[in-house]
Design a protein around this motif. Structure first.
Motif, mmCIF file in Angstrom:
data_model
loop_
_atom_site.group_PDB
_atom_site.id
_atom_site.type_symbol
_atom_site.label_atom_id
_atom_site.label_comp_id
_atom_site.label_asym_id
_atom_site.label_seq_id
_atom_site.Cartn_x
_atom_site.Cartn_y
_atom_site.Cartn_z
ATOM 1 N N LEU A 1 -3.760 0.490 -3.017
ATOM 2 C CA LEU A 1 -3.285 -0.835 -2.643
ATOM 3 C C LEU A 1 -3.079 -1.646 -3.912
ATOM 4 N N TYR B 1 0.765 5.369 1.249
ATOM 5 C CA TYR B 1 0.086 6.346 2.086
ATOM 6 C C TYR B 1 0.753 7.710 1.912
ATOM 7 N N LEU C 1 5.247 0.343 14.618
ATOM 8 C CA LEU C 1 4.041 -0.257 15.182
ATOM 9 C C LEU C 1 4.352 -0.703 16.606
ATOM 10 N N TYR D 1 0.848 3.436 16.830
ATOM 11 C CA TYR D 1 2.152 3.675 16.207
ATOM 12 C C TYR D 1 2.854 4.820 16.917
ATOM 13 N N PHE E 1 0.352 7.767 16.978
ATOM 14 C CA PHE E 1 -0.836 7.651 16.137
ATOM 15 C C PHE E 1 -1.629 6.401 16.520
ATOM 16 N N GLN F 1 5.917 7.741 15.917
ATOM 17 C CA GLN F 1 6.693 8.290 14.808
ATOM 18 C C GLN F 1 7.720 9.283 15.330
ATOM 19 N N TYR G 1 -1.085 -3.990 18.308
ATOM 20 C CA TYR G 1 -2.389 -3.903 17.689
ATOM 21 C C TYR G 1 -3.364 -4.895 18.313
ATOM 22 N N GLN H 1 0.840 -1.192 0.000
ATOM 23 C CA GLN H 1 0.000 0.000 0.000
ATOM 24 C C GLN H 1 0.877 1.245 0.000
ATOM 25 N N HIS I 1 -4.495 6.785 3.286
ATOM 26 C CA HIS I 1 -4.295 5.718 2.303
ATOM 27 C C HIS I 1 -4.508 6.242 0.888
ATOM 28 N N PRO J 1 -6.547 -6.439 8.678
ATOM 29 C CA PRO J 1 -5.307 -5.711 8.403
ATOM 30 C C PRO J 1 -4.647 -6.205 7.136
ATOM 31 N N PHE K 1 -5.987 6.564 9.935
ATOM 32 C CA PHE K 1 -5.189 7.123 11.018
ATOM 33 C C PHE K 1 -5.891 8.297 11.679
ATOM 34 N N GLY K 2 -5.676 8.406 12.989
ATOM 35 C CA GLY K 2 -6.088 9.588 13.704
ATOM 36 C C GLY K 2 -5.099 10.714 13.474
ATOM 37 N N PRO K 3 -5.367 11.890 14.031
ATOM 38 C CA PRO K 3 -4.498 13.045 13.819
ATOM 39 C C PRO K 3 -3.210 12.983 14.615
ATOM 40 N N GLY L 1 -2.110 12.792 10.297
ATOM 41 C CA GLY L 1 -1.999 11.344 10.210
ATOM 42 C C GLY L 1 -1.855 10.897 8.764
ATOM 43 N N LEU L 2 -1.542 9.617 8.577
ATOM 44 C CA LEU L 2 -1.367 9.085 7.229
ATOM 45 C C LEU L 2 -2.720 8.844 6.571
ATOM 46 N N ARG M 1 -4.361 16.222 21.707
ATOM 47 C CA ARG M 1 -3.589 16.438 20.494
ATOM 48 C C ARG M 1 -2.145 16.775 20.823
ATOM 49 N N ASN N 1 -7.090 -4.233 3.876
ATOM 50 C CA ASN N 1 -7.866 -2.997 3.869
ATOM 51 C C ASN N 1 -7.003 -1.853 4.367
ATOM 52 N N GLU N 2 -7.379 -0.654 3.953
ATOM 53 C CA GLU N 2 -6.606 0.496 4.378
ATOM 54 C C GLU N 2 -6.766 0.724 5.859
ATOM 55 N N GLN N 3 -5.734 1.317 6.428
ATOM 56 C CA GLN N 3 -5.809 1.749 7.817
ATOM 57 C C GLN N 3 -6.184 3.232 7.820
ATOM 58 N N LEU O 1 8.199 5.415 11.452
ATOM 59 C CA LEU O 1 6.899 4.988 11.967
ATOM 60 C C LEU O 1 7.021 3.558 12.478
#
Lengths: 111, 114
Positions: free
Chosen positions: A48, A35, B45, B35, B91, B37, B48, A33, A45, B98, B105-107, A42-43, B9, B101-103, B43
């Motif tokens: 893919l 990003y 992990l 995550y 993050f 960074q 999870y 993928q 997407h 997983p 992300f929060g801010p 944040g990242l 934040r 599919n796309e992840q 970045l």
């Protein structure tokens, strides 16, 4: 480490030009993928591509995957100022259940 | 849906203090990721969850770090005691299965430990 390596680390181009970023990885993957991360955010997407696919398009984005070379590239055509961001590849390795992010490419678009 | 929500934040704290970061994933997502960074390490992990159960915490750096997910709509990442080297952006992300599919992300939470 299974982290992907991205190249170049930083890229600066003129608005309107095309930008190409590359990602190399270590072992076989199920998918890869891409990003984007804007500064302070944040990242997000982008696209893919599965291991049995060679090329994929989404708008101005074109992604290729060469599993024999264990590499992928992201092409952004007709770049715009808003494309300024960091771009990360992320691999789902066949032996794992989680994705691993690459080191990222910082893209700057000059007006 | 409002997307992945993180709070606070920004957090500035002194070395030795306890820090708690919070995350609300997207409703219906079975997976939640934490995550970290930094410029030096990129970045990483940390841990999870799948259906509120921790699946892989191999990225948690030390026993000072702990994460919980008491229900499908809330997770915390705690650092106790905090150290200056913990300064980073943290993050939270959520997704369906997983990798397939796309992840989302929060801010992020920018943590500074003095």
């Amino acid at each position: 480490s299974q982290q992907g390596e991205e190249d170049p680390q930083a890229l600066s181009i003129q608005e309107g030009e095309n930008a190409t970023m590359n990602c190399s990885y270590k072992t076989s993957i199920n998918n890869l993928q891409w990003y984007r991360q804007n500064s302070g955010r944040g990242l997000v997407h982008l696209i893919l591509i599965r291991s049995n696919e060679r090329e994929k398009h989404s708008g101005r984005l074109r992604v290729t995957l060469d599993t024999s070379k264990k590499s992928s590239s992201l092409l952004i055509t007709a770049s715009r100022a808003a494309d300024t961001a960091s771009y990360f590849c992320a691999m789902l390795y066949s032996s794992a259940s989680k994705i691993i992010f690459g080191s990222g490419t910082r893209l700057s678009i000059r007006p | 849906d409002a997307g992945v929500i993180q709070s606070p934040r920004h957090e500035v704290t002194e070395m030795g203090q306890e820090v708690t970061l919070r995350c609300k994933p997207i409703s219906g997502h079975d997976y939640l990721f934490w995550y970290r960074q930094t410029m030096m390490r990129g970045l990483e992990l940390l841990i999870y969850f799948n259906n509120n159960v921790p699946i892989d915490d191999s990225g948690m750096p030390e026993d000072r770090f702990s994460a919980k997910m008491p229900n499908a709509s809330f997770s915390t990442l705690k650092i106790q005691p905090s150290e200056p080297r913990d300064s980073a952006v943290y993050f939270c992300a959520s997704s369906l299965a997983p990798g397939e599919n796309e992840q989302f992300f929060g801010p992020g939470t920018r943590l500074t430990v003095l």
